[in-house]
Write a protein that holds these residues in place. Structure first.
Motif, PDB file in Angstrom:
ATOM      1  N   UNK A 258       0.831  -1.181   0.024  1.00  0.00           N
ATOM      2  CA  UNK A 258      -0.101  -0.098   0.125  1.00  0.00           C
ATOM      3  C   UNK A 258       0.805   1.143   0.177  1.00  0.00           C
ATOM      4  N   UNK A 259       0.205   2.280  -0.842  1.00  0.00           N
ATOM      5  CA  UNK A 259       1.114   3.539  -0.802  1.00  0.00           C
ATOM      6  C   UNK A 259       0.779   4.442   0.365  1.00  0.00           C
ATOM      7  N   UNK A 260       1.554   5.396   0.679  1.00  0.00           N
ATOM      8  CA  UNK A 260       1.489   6.547   1.691  1.00  0.00           C
ATOM      9  C   UNK A 260       0.004   7.166   1.565  1.00  0.00           C
ATOM     10  N   UNK A 261      -0.631   7.234   0.369  1.00  0.00           N
ATOM     11  CA  UNK A 261      -1.711   8.047   0.063  1.00  0.00           C
ATOM     12  C   UNK A 261      -2.796   6.993   0.366  1.00  0.00           C
ATOM     13  N   UNK A 262      -2.801   5.636   0.287  1.00  0.00           N
ATOM     14  CA  UNK A 262      -3.601   4.479   0.419  1.00  0.00           C
ATOM     15  C   UNK A 262      -4.109   4.573   1.878  1.00  0.00           C
ATOM     16  N   UNK A 263      -2.790   4.798   2.706  1.00  0.00           N
ATOM     17  CA  UNK A 263      -3.039   4.538   4.284  1.00  0.00           C
ATOM     18  C   UNK A 263      -3.644   5.689   4.713  1.00  0.00           C
ATOM     19  N   UNK A 264      -3.125   7.006   4.396  1.00  0.00           N
ATOM     20  CA  UNK A 264      -3.714   8.157   5.215  1.00  0.00           C
ATOM     21  C   UNK A 264      -5.122   8.500   4.735  1.00  0.00           C
ATOM     22  N   UNK A 265      -5.505   8.327   3.415  1.00  0.00           N
ATOM     23  CA  UNK A 265      -6.858   8.351   3.132  1.00  0.00           C
ATOM     24  C   UNK A 265      -7.796   7.505   3.755  1.00  0.00           C
ATOM     25  N   UNK A 266      -7.511   6.222   3.928  1.00  0.00           N
ATOM     26  CA  UNK A 266      -8.490   5.251   4.678  1.00  0.00           C
ATOM     27  C   UNK A 266      -8.442   5.837   6.203  1.00  0.00           C
ATOM     28  N   UNK A 267      -7.304   6.167   6.834  1.00  0.00           N
ATOM     29  CA  UNK A 267      -7.190   6.663   8.228  1.00  0.00           C
ATOM     30  C   UNK A 267      -8.087   8.054   8.475  1.00  0.00           C
ATOM     31  N   UNK A 268      -7.980   8.949   7.449  1.00  0.00           N
ATOM     32  CA  UNK A 268      -8.922  10.111   7.355  1.00  0.00           C
ATOM     33  C   UNK A 268     -10.323   9.660   7.495  1.00  0.00           C
TER      34      UNK A 268
END
Length: 342
Positions: A258-268
């Motif tokens: 998973x990319x950085x954007x993948x993780x922070x988007x779901x976390x948001x």
């Protein structure tokens, strides 16, 4: 003393709930071996992300303080940040943070009006940015959410809608607060008719008072667009620091697909989904939400361990450090009072 006892009991309760969630896991026996295999460098980066989150918040407080003509350095702003973090962590809806910060500022000889203005300005900008941040991430990942974590979609949408209503309210204040005032009075009248409240006038006085405070704060934002833009950008950085903790936990456990954007988007989106849960620190809801939203990223045998690491950093590390700062501030003020009395 009674309030402090309640605070300690709340903290113990939160720790007990988290402990129960972890101890009831089938994969509990794997945790010692997982701990040995965890990449400590990435874990340290997760802790540093929280430090970045705190310092971003302190910069925001300092910038807004200067906007309303209150002098202060980064150390005092950081202290206010930590006091706010502590009381937010132990109260439902994080409702205790801002009153505690206002109280601290007033004790430091800042007029109550200016102290309130600082916190309202900060709240308005934060709520606006976090909502649009999450909406942008939702649009970016709506296909992924629908295909992989569909059961969580209603909770995410409810969170987004509730926060969006808050933003619409703020924008209504920006353009014409009289319309909002009339709408709120109408809601009070309906509530009075169905006997939810006893007196419309009693609550109307409170509404008028709060609206006046918000309108004054919004006028400050309108007059200081550059500062508002600066604070908005720092808030984006602050949120990214906060959401990136999950990414560093992900890397610490040896995952990399998973990319950085993948993780922070779901976390948001997780942040939005649990934002309306009334438990202090959203205990229970956060762990459950993480389990549902992130089971596509983490293997099942490490998912509970990932939840443990994530909560230890974003909640208990935050609670521990902010608790120490709050205690030191309380003892310092107490000693000063004793010295003055003598």
């Amino acid at each position: 003393m009674k309030k402090k006892t309640i605070n300690y009991l709340v903290v113990i309760l939160l720790i007990s709930i988290t402990g129960w969630i972890i101890l009831s896991s089938e994969n509990l026996a794997d945790i010692p071996s997982l701990l040995l295999r965890t990449n400590k460098i990435y874990l340290m980066l997760g802790l540093l992300s929280m430090v970045g989150f705190w310092f971003s918040d302190a910069l925001i407080i300092r910038s807004i303080s200067r906007m309303v003509n209150v002098k202060g350095n980064i150390v005092n702003s950081l202290k206010l940040t930590m006091i706010g973090q502590y009381y937010s962590a132990i109260t439902p809806f994080a409702s205790g943070g801002q009153p505690a910060q206002i109280y601290t500022m007033v004790n430091n000889s800042i007029p109550v009006g200016q102290a309130t203005s600082i916190m309202i300005n900060k709240f308005i900008i934060y709520q606006t940015i976090v909502t649009f941040y999450s909406i942008f991430m939702f649009i970016l990942k709506v296909g992924f959410v629908y295909n992989n974590i569909k059961p969580a979609l209603p909770f995410v949408l409810i969170g987004l809608i509730l926060n969006l209503i808050g933003i619409i309210t703020i924008f209504a204040l920006f353009f014409n607060y009289k319309i909002l005032e009339k709408a709120l009075v109408l809601v009070l009248k309906i509530a009075n008719k169905i006997r939810i409240i006893n007196s419309v006038e009693k609550y109307r006085v409170k509404i008028d008072q709060h609206l006046e405070e918000y309108v004054m704060s919004i006028e400050k934002i309108k007059k200081n667009k550059f500062v508002a833009l600066k604070v908005s950008l720092i808030t984006v950085v602050q949120l990214t620091f906060y959401f990136s903790v999950t990414y560093f936990v992900y890397l610490a456990l040896g995952f990399s697909k998973a990319s950085f954007i993948d993780i922070i988007s779901i976390q948001s989106l997780l942040y939005m989904a649990v934002s309306f849960i009334p438990t202090p620190g959203t205990v229970g809801a956060s762990e459950g939400g993480f389990y549902i939203l992130f089971n596509v990223f983490f293997a099942k045998n490490v998912l509970v361990y990932a939840i443990l690491l994530w909560r230890m950093i974003i909640y208990y590390f935050n609670l521990f450090v902010s608790g120490i700062v709050t205690l030191v501030d309380y003892l310092t003020r107490k000693n000063k009072r004793i010295m003055l009395e003598e």
